[in-house]
Design a protein around this motif. Structure first.
Motif, PDB file in Angstrom:
ATOM      1  N   THR B  78       0.836  -1.132  -0.152  1.00  0.00           N
ATOM      2  CA  THR B  78      -0.003   0.095   0.016  1.00  0.00           C
ATOM      3  C   THR B  78       1.047   1.368   0.157  1.00  0.00           C
ATOM      4  N   HIS B  79       0.867   1.891  -1.176  1.00  0.00           N
ATOM      5  CA  HIS B  79       1.609   3.279  -1.021  1.00  0.00           C
ATOM      6  C   HIS B  79       1.136   4.222  -0.362  1.00  0.00           C
ATOM      7  N   VAL B  80       1.751   4.879   0.425  1.00  0.00           N
ATOM      8  CA  VAL B  80       1.424   6.069   1.328  1.00  0.00           C
ATOM      9  C   VAL B  80       0.506   7.026   0.557  1.00  0.00           C
ATOM     10  N   GLN B  81       1.180   7.377  -0.476  1.00  0.00           N
ATOM     11  CA  GLN B  81       0.558   8.607  -1.573  1.00  0.00           C
ATOM     12  C   GLN B  81      -0.757   8.119  -1.733  1.00  0.00           C
ATOM     13  N   LYS B  82      -1.379   6.799  -1.696  1.00  0.00           N
ATOM     14  CA  LYS B  82      -2.582   6.374  -2.280  1.00  0.00           C
ATOM     15  C   LYS B  82      -3.688   6.707  -0.993  1.00  0.00           C
ATOM     16  N   VAL B  83      -3.111   6.743   0.160  1.00  0.00           N
ATOM     17  CA  VAL B  83      -3.895   6.585   1.267  1.00  0.00           C
ATOM     18  C   VAL B  83      -3.816   7.800   2.196  1.00  0.00           C
ATOM     19  N   VAL B  84      -2.840   8.641   1.911  1.00  0.00           N
ATOM     20  CA  VAL B  84      -2.535   9.541   2.688  1.00  0.00           C
ATOM     21  C   VAL B  84      -3.582  10.684   2.764  1.00  0.00           C
ATOM     22  N   GLN B  85      -4.145  11.412   4.023  1.00  0.00           N
ATOM     23  CA  GLN B  85      -5.057  12.399   3.915  1.00  0.00           C
ATOM     24  C   GLN B  85      -4.742  13.679   4.738  1.00  0.00           C
ATOM     25  N   ASP B  86      -4.654  14.592   4.141  1.00  0.00           N
ATOM     26  CA  ASP B  86      -4.217  15.946   4.832  1.00  0.00           C
ATOM     27  C   ASP B  86      -2.906  15.494   5.455  1.00  0.00           C
ATOM     28  N   ASN B  87      -1.908  14.819   4.709  1.00  0.00           N
ATOM     29  CA  ASN B  87      -0.716  14.546   5.400  1.00  0.00           C
ATOM     30  C   ASN B  87      -0.706  13.863   6.503  1.00  0.00           C
ATOM     31  N   ARG B  88      -1.852  13.150   6.740  1.00  0.00           N
ATOM     32  CA  ARG B  88      -1.951  12.153   8.036  1.00  0.00           C
ATOM     33  C   ARG B  88      -2.272  10.722   7.626  1.00  0.00           C
ATOM     34  N   VAL B  89      -1.741   9.708   8.335  1.00  0.00           N
ATOM     35  CA  VAL B  89      -2.103   8.583   8.303  1.00  0.00           C
ATOM     36  C   VAL B  89      -2.433   8.024   9.614  1.00  0.00           C
ATOM     37  N   GLU B  90      -3.337   7.077   9.663  1.00  0.00           N
ATOM     38  CA  GLU B  90      -3.785   6.675  10.997  1.00  0.00           C
ATOM     39  C   GLU B  90      -3.674   4.827  10.767  1.00  0.00           C
ATOM     40  N   ILE B  91      -2.612   4.104  11.675  1.00  0.00           N
ATOM     41  CA  ILE B  91      -2.362   2.856  11.559  1.00  0.00           C
ATOM     42  C   ILE B  91      -2.867   2.276  12.814  1.00  0.00           C
ATOM     43  N   ALA B  92      -3.462   1.170  12.592  1.00  0.00           N
ATOM     44  CA  ALA B  92      -4.037   0.264  13.820  1.00  0.00           C
ATOM     45  C   ALA B  92      -3.974  -1.139  13.462  1.00  0.00           C
ATOM     46  N   PRO B  93      -3.997  -1.944  14.566  1.00  0.00           N
ATOM     47  CA  PRO B  93      -4.320  -3.363  14.284  1.00  0.00           C
ATOM     48  C   PRO B  93      -5.213  -3.701  13.582  1.00  0.00           C
ATOM     49  N   LEU B  94      -5.437  -4.940  13.005  1.00  0.00           N
ATOM     50  CA  LEU B  94      -6.403  -5.497  12.127  1.00  0.00           C
ATOM     51  C   LEU B  94      -7.697  -5.875  13.154  1.00  0.00           C
ATOM     52  N   ARG B  95      -8.880  -5.274  12.368  1.00  0.00           N
ATOM     53  CA  ARG B  95     -10.010  -5.397  13.319  1.00  0.00           C
ATOM     54  C   ARG B  95     -10.537  -6.959  13.194  1.00  0.00           C
ATOM     55  N   ASN B  96     -11.372  -7.179  14.349  1.00  0.00           N
ATOM     56  CA  ASN B  96     -12.099  -8.362  14.572  1.00  0.00           C
ATOM     57  C   ASN B  96     -10.898  -9.481  14.974  1.00  0.00           C
ATOM     58  N   LEU B  97      -9.547  -9.143  15.461  1.00  0.00           N
ATOM     59  CA  LEU B  97      -8.763 -10.324  15.801  1.00  0.00           C
ATOM     60  C   LEU B  97      -8.186  -9.589  17.305  1.00  0.00           C
ATOM     61  N   PRO B  98      -7.986 -10.607  18.380  1.00  0.00           N
ATOM     62  CA  PRO B  98      -7.218 -10.042  19.394  1.00  0.00           C
ATOM     63  C   PRO B  98      -5.940  -9.415  19.409  1.00  0.00           C
ATOM     64  N   VAL B  99      -5.708  -8.188  19.803  1.00  0.00           N
ATOM     65  CA  VAL B  99      -4.524  -7.730  19.496  1.00  0.00           C
ATOM     66  C   VAL B  99      -3.394  -8.196  20.709  1.00  0.00           C
ATOM     67  N   ILE B 100      -2.108  -8.641  20.023  1.00  0.00           N
ATOM     68  CA  ILE B 100      -1.103  -9.012  20.743  1.00  0.00           C
ATOM     69  C   ILE B 100      -0.389  -7.757  21.627  1.00  0.00           C
ATOM     70  N   LYS B 101       0.070  -7.169  20.791  1.00  0.00           N
ATOM     71  CA  LYS B 101       0.691  -5.745  21.048  1.00  0.00           C
ATOM     72  C   LYS B 101       0.719  -4.944  19.922  1.00  0.00           C
ATOM     73  N   ASP B 102       0.640  -3.660  20.215  1.00  0.00           N
ATOM     74  CA  ASP B 102       0.685  -2.681  19.221  1.00  0.00           C
ATOM     75  C   ASP B 102       0.005  -3.013  17.995  1.00  0.00           C
ATOM     76  N   LEU B 103       0.820  -3.302  16.907  1.00  0.00           N
ATOM     77  CA  LEU B 103       0.170  -3.388  15.454  1.00  0.00           C
ATOM     78  C   LEU B 103      -0.124  -4.972  15.210  1.00  0.00           C
ATOM     79  N   ALA B 104       0.561  -5.962  16.176  1.00  0.00           N
ATOM     80  CA  ALA B 104       0.513  -7.283  15.603  1.00  0.00           C
ATOM     81  C   ALA B 104      -0.749  -8.154  16.541  1.00  0.00           C
ATOM     82  N   THR B 105      -1.494  -8.614  15.600  1.00  0.00           N
ATOM     83  CA  THR B 105      -2.707  -9.173  16.202  1.00  0.00           C
ATOM     84  C   THR B 105      -2.483 -10.707  16.195  1.00  0.00           C
ATOM     85  N   ASP B 106      -3.478 -11.402  17.071  1.00  0.00           N
ATOM     86  CA  ASP B 106      -3.415 -13.024  17.188  1.00  0.00           C
ATOM     87  C   ASP B 106      -4.061 -13.667  16.343  1.00  0.00           C
TER      88      ASP B 106
END
Ligand code: SF4
Ligand code: SF4
Ligand code: FES
Lengths: 113, 244
Positions: B78-106
């Motif tokens: 996923t290219h940053v240029q394709k998804v960036v909005q107002d020079n900002r990007v929000e990154i979170a762990p995948l939905r619907n899965l338990p989070v192990i830590k930060d961006l890593a899901t189980d």
């Protein structure tokens, strides 16, 4: 409510189908009740029918017909999507054909009344 | 034309299953970089404790998926240029899965459901038998082939609202694999597959919202595969009914 992962046509079709179904479910009991007045209390039914001359009620009627149409076509779409082993292109063509036929027949219908 | 800013503001979710919050980082705004690149940059230059997962970096292993501005995506492609909005990007762990830590899901629940849907090979032959010839143009093979490129990234699983609302639902990827196996003439488990996908969490839960097909990075269509399972389970149900 409309989170980013939901902003696509199929999701909007889904929510339209849900909401039109729910609204019809709410409306139909009232509809049947008023119809039943024809048998039980014809005078009160006439009272209700006078309302239908009001503009706002006319608009509401249009809304109902819209809901019904949307729900029927949404249902047909779902059944075709799930039950016909056709390719996507074939389904788009079929949907376009039904949509076109509906538009043309409605136009004739509107002119007739 | 506006000059491109030197940095991007990246909001990264930090925490574990018990809770967490977004933390903001300033990241160089290079012309050509992927979401995975900026996550790696943060971990290498700003905070070495940031946890995330990846392996191949070329869209083959399916380990790097995350929520990017609320949409599940394979971050290495996923290219940053394709998804960036107002020079900002929000990154979170995948939905619907338990989070192990930060961006890593189980991803265990995702793979467990894959097995529960009988998305496994049930052999018809042993190694001593000659190799069976398969006609690539046969209808069943074409169906099987349509889902074969799945990389198990769980993007569809994260996109699916039915998974979110029903923890038992097997989900788009597992059901798509079940449909592939069902159509594979080298597979002996057709009835097993049908039994597995027609239960409580099975294919009939799907509302055909199609978020799985919209977001699958490999352009697969799990919704279509699930519709195939709906037809196959219904046909088998009515056949059984007419025999008794
Ligand atoms: S089509 Fe079915 S499996 Fe795909 S996202 Fe919608 S509910 Fe989930
Ligand atoms: S079907 Fe697509 S989105 Fe789902 S796991 Fe496979 S590759 Fe990923
Ligand atoms: S790192 Fe392998 S698919 Fe992204």
């Amino acid at each position: 409510m409309i989170r980013p992962h939901r902003t696509h046509t199929l999701w909007f079709a889904y929510i339209l189908h849900r909401l039109s179904g729910l609204s019809l479910a709410l409306f139909l009991p009232a509809h049947f009740y008023i119809m039943s007045l024809a048998l039980t209390q014809p005078e009160r039914l006439d009272g209700f029918l006078k309302w239908t001359d009001l503009m706002i009620v006319k608009v509401a009627e249009y809304g109902l017909v819209f809901l019904l149409a949307v729900h029927i076509f949404g249902g047909l779409r779902l059944m075709a999507l799930e039950w016909l082993p056709w390719s996507n292109g074939q389904k788009t063509l079929a949907a376009a054909a039904v949509g076109g036929a509906f538009l043309i027949s409605t136009m004739f219908f509107m002119r007739a009344i | 034309m506006k000059a491109t800013p030197d940095t991007l503001t990246v909001s990264v979710w930090r925490g574990a299953e018990s809770g967490g919050s977004f933390e903001s980082f300033e990241v160089p705004n290079f012309e050509s970089q992927t979401i995975l690149d900026i996550v790696a940059w943060i971990q290498q230059n700003s905070d070495p404790t940031l946890t995330y997962r990846y392996a191949c970096r070329v869209g083959m292993c399916g380990s790097c998926a995350m929520m990017v501005n609320g949409v599940p995506r394979w971050t290495c492609r996923t290219h940053v240029q394709k998804v960036v909005q107002d020079n900002r990007v929000e990154i979170a762990p995948l939905r619907n899965l338990p989070v192990i830590k930060d961006l890593a899901t189980d991803m265990d629940p995702f793979f467990d459901k894959w097995i529960a849907a009988e998305g496994l090979h049930h052999p018809t032959k042993s190694r001593h038998d000659p190799i069976e010839q398969i006609n690539p143009e046969s209808a069943a093979r074409v169906e099987a082939a349509s889902g074969i490129e799945c990389i198990n990234c769980s993007v569809c699983y994260a996109a699916c609202d039915t998974v979110a609302n029903n923890p038992d639902y097997l989900g788009p990827a597992a059901l798509q694999r079940a449909w592939t196996v069902y159509n594979d003439s080298k597979d002996a488990g057709r009835q097993q597959v049908l039994d597995a996908v027609s239960g409580v969490g099975g294919c009939h839960n799907c509302h055909s919202q199609g978020s799985c097909a919209v977001h699958c990075p490999n352009d697969l269509n799990p919704m279509k595969a699930i519709a195939g399972l709906k037809r196959a389970t219904a046909t088998s149900f009515f056949r059984k009914g007419s025999r008794t």
